[in-house]
Enzyme design. Structure first.
Site, short mmCIF file in Angstrom:
data_model
loop_
_atom_site.label_atom_id
_atom_site.label_comp_id
_atom_site.label_asym_id
_atom_site.label_seq_id
_atom_site.Cartn_x
_atom_site.Cartn_y
_atom_site.Cartn_z
N SER A 22 75.37 43.08 20.21
CA SER A 22 74.58 44.30 19.97
C SER A 22 74.16 44.44 18.50
O SER A 22 73.01 44.82 18.24
CB SER A 22 75.35 45.53 20.44
OG SER A 22 75.46 45.50 21.86
N LYS A 71 84.81 53.06 27.58
CA LYS A 71 83.70 53.82 28.17
C LYS A 71 84.13 55.09 28.91
O LYS A 71 83.43 56.09 28.89
CB LYS A 71 82.89 52.92 29.12
CG LYS A 71 82.03 51.90 28.39
CD LYS A 71 81.18 51.14 29.40
CE LYS A 71 80.36 50.06 28.74
NZ LYS A 71 79.46 49.39 29.70
N ASP A 107 73.43 52.15 30.89
CA ASP A 107 73.61 50.87 31.60
C ASP A 107 72.75 50.77 32.86
O ASP A 107 72.08 49.76 33.09
CB ASP A 107 75.09 50.67 31.99
CG ASP A 107 75.92 50.16 30.82
OD1 ASP A 107 75.34 49.56 29.89
OD2 ASP A 107 77.16 50.35 30.83
N GLY A 132 80.78 44.22 44.00
CA GLY A 132 81.49 44.82 42.88
C GLY A 132 81.54 46.32 43.06
O GLY A 132 80.62 46.93 43.64
N GLY A 135 83.13 49.76 37.00
CA GLY A 135 82.36 50.68 36.16
C GLY A 135 80.88 50.35 36.16
O GLY A 135 80.04 51.26 36.27
N ALA A 136 80.54 49.07 36.04
CA ALA A 136 79.12 48.69 35.97
C ALA A 136 78.44 48.97 37.30
O ALA A 136 77.27 49.40 37.34
CB ALA A 136 78.98 47.22 35.59
N GLY A 251 71.31 38.67 33.82
CA GLY A 251 71.86 39.91 33.27
C GLY A 251 71.45 40.27 31.84
O GLY A 251 71.72 41.37 31.39
N1 NAP Z 1 74.39 42.73 31.62
C1 NAP Z 1 74.95 43.80 31.10
O1 NAP Z 1 74.38 44.50 30.26
C2 NAP Z 1 76.32 44.25 31.56
C3 NAP Z 1 76.72 45.58 31.37
C4 NAP Z 1 77.98 45.99 31.83
C5 NAP Z 1 78.81 45.06 32.42
N2 NAP Z 1 78.39 43.76 32.56
C6 NAP Z 1 79.27 42.78 33.22
O2 NAP Z 1 79.58 43.27 34.51
C7 NAP Z 1 80.85 42.78 34.92
C8 NAP Z 1 81.65 43.91 35.56
O3 NAP Z 1 81.89 44.91 34.59
P1 NAP Z 1 82.66 46.27 34.97
O4 NAP Z 1 82.59 47.11 33.77
O5 NAP Z 1 82.18 46.80 36.26
O6 NAP Z 1 84.16 45.74 35.17
P2 NAP Z 1 85.31 46.45 36.04
O7 NAP Z 1 85.16 47.92 36.08
O8 NAP Z 1 86.57 45.86 35.52
O9 NAP Z 1 85.07 45.90 37.55
C9 NAP Z 1 85.20 44.53 37.82
C10 NAP Z 1 84.65 44.21 39.21
O10 NAP Z 1 84.72 42.79 39.38
C11 NAP Z 1 85.53 42.50 40.53
N3 NAP Z 1 86.26 41.24 40.29
C12 NAP Z 1 86.92 40.88 39.17
N4 NAP Z 1 87.45 39.63 39.32
C13 NAP Z 1 87.12 39.22 40.56
C14 NAP Z 1 87.35 38.04 41.31
N5 NAP Z 1 88.04 37.01 40.78
N6 NAP Z 1 86.84 37.94 42.55
C15 NAP Z 1 86.11 38.95 43.09
N7 NAP Z 1 85.85 40.10 42.44
C16 NAP Z 1 86.34 40.24 41.18
C17 NAP Z 1 86.44 43.68 40.68
O11 NAP Z 1 86.92 43.73 42.01
P3 NAP Z 1 88.28 44.56 42.35
O12 NAP Z 1 87.85 45.99 42.51
O13 NAP Z 1 88.76 43.94 43.60
O14 NAP Z 1 89.21 44.36 41.18
C18 NAP Z 1 85.47 44.82 40.36
O15 NAP Z 1 84.59 45.08 41.44
C19 NAP Z 1 81.47 42.19 33.67
O16 NAP Z 1 81.33 40.78 33.75
C20 NAP Z 1 80.61 42.68 32.53
O17 NAP Z 1 80.55 41.78 31.44
C21 NAP Z 1 77.16 43.34 32.16
#
Ligand code: NAP
Length: 290
Positions: A22, A71, A107, A132, A135-136, A251
């Site tokens: 960022s 967040k 986001d 998924g 949070g995202a 992404g």
């Molecule tokens: N492009 C962008 O600007 C942007 C912005 C925000 C986030 N992101 C990316 O989005 C992703 C998710 O972020 P978040 O904030 O939502 O994280 P989070 O709240 O920790 O949620 C993680 C999600 O991934 C799932 N997951 C994790 N490991 C897994 C696995 N081995 N197999 C299957 N499902 C799995 C979790 O499932 P469970 O519920 O079963 O644990 C949950 O649904 C991250 O990689 C982050 O870097 C990108």
């Protein structure tokens, strides 16, 4: 860069924060627009978050981005929260308006804006599947649902998280059909048959050789496969989709557009997207992340 007593400060709070790209994106915009501002990364331990937020007021910092793991936790330290951030239950942008700290979440906006700009996709009336329920996913769903898709299926490893997310959204968006499915190797083929857009909103794909086991072959040829993971820029999910001749969407655009919206909230200025993208790509090449 000429820092003086008048230079306005922007920045990001995260823990860790050394991987963030960022600062590269925002400082490139500041430079090209000739603004007297600087964007700095601040490593803030969870135990110091409240002190850091008070520091925004104390130091007269103009605006701050919030990233993992703060967040949700930051919400209780702010003076006002935007409607969207309230719905999402998380903040990624703080605006300091004369000492009043206002929390926003850009986001979901970033994701929808990049879908529109990069592939011209309009969610209205469409059948969408998201993988998924973290949070995202909540952020993207909030903006996505407002665009009136016909149906949204939430697939998640932990089914109960998908179910509670669907329940919360169903009560707010009664016209959308919500379905939930547990993520396993045999995701029902019939669930993929008439999908317009499939989005990976999990962290799967960030590590080499890590892939979601989804039978992309069951998608119609017109489906779009989208992944919010941006490092690598092309995940193995997107590579597989491309091989099948499906349209793909990565992404990085989400990251850029959420940053551009934050910048607009702080300064009132439209950030040049091309400049942000170029700076983000350069930073990623030398090993960054958000
Ligand atoms: N492009 C962008 O600007 C942007 C912005 C925000 C986030 N992101 C990316 O989005 C992703 C998710 O972020 P978040 O904030 O939502 O994280 P989070 O709240 O920790 O949620 C993680 C999600 O991934 C799932 N997951 C994790 N490991 C897994 C696995 N081995 N197999 C299957 N499902 C799995 C979790 O499932 P469970 O519920 O079963 O644990 C949950 O649904 C991250 O990689 C982050 O870097 C990108």
């Amino acid at each position: 860069m000429n820092i003086t007593g008048k230079t306005k400060i922007l920045g990001i709070f995260g823990y860790p924060v050394n991987h963030t790209i960022s600062p590269a994106m925002h400082n490139a915009v500041i430079k090209i627009l000739g603004l007297d501002m600087v964007y700095l990364p601040f490593e803030v331990k969870p135990s110091n978050l409240q002190h850091a937020v008070n520091g925004i007021r104390g130091l007269g910092i103009l605006g701050i981005n919030i990233t993992i793991p703060h967040k949700k936790a930051v919400v209780k330290f702010l003076d006002k929260i935007s409607e969207e951030a309230k719905l999402i239950g998380a903040v990624n942008t703080i605006v300091n308006k004369d000492g009043c700290l206002i929390g926003h979440n850009t986001d979901g906006y970033g994701y929808i804006a990049s879908l529109k700009q990069e592939i011209g996709f309009n969610p209205k009336g469409k059948n969408i599947i998201i993988i998924g329920a973290g949070g995202a996913a909540r952020g993207i769903l909030t903006t996505l649902a407002a665009k009136k898709p016909k149906a949204i299926t939430i697939v998640n490893r932990t089914l109960s998280r998908a179910v509670s997310l669907a329940r919360a959204f169903k009560s707010r968006f009664p016209d959308i059909q919500f379905k939930t499915i547990a993520l396993n190797e045999n995701i029902l083929k019939t669930s993929l048959e008439d999908v317009n857009l499939l989005i990976n909103i999990t962290s799967v794909g960030m590590k080499k050789n890590e892939a979601l086991k989804i039978q992309l072959e069951a998608l119609p040829k017109t489906a779009i496969v989208s992944d919010i993971v941006y490092n690598p820029l092309e995940t193995s999910l997107l590579k597989r989709a491309k091989k099948l001749g499906l349209m793909t969407h990565g992404g990085l655009g989400m990251l850029i557009h959420q940053g551009a919206k934050s910048f607009k909230l702080w300064t009132g200025i439209d950030a040049p997207i091309k400049v942000m993208r170029k700076a983000a790509l350069k930073a990623l090449k030398i090993g960054g992340g958000r």
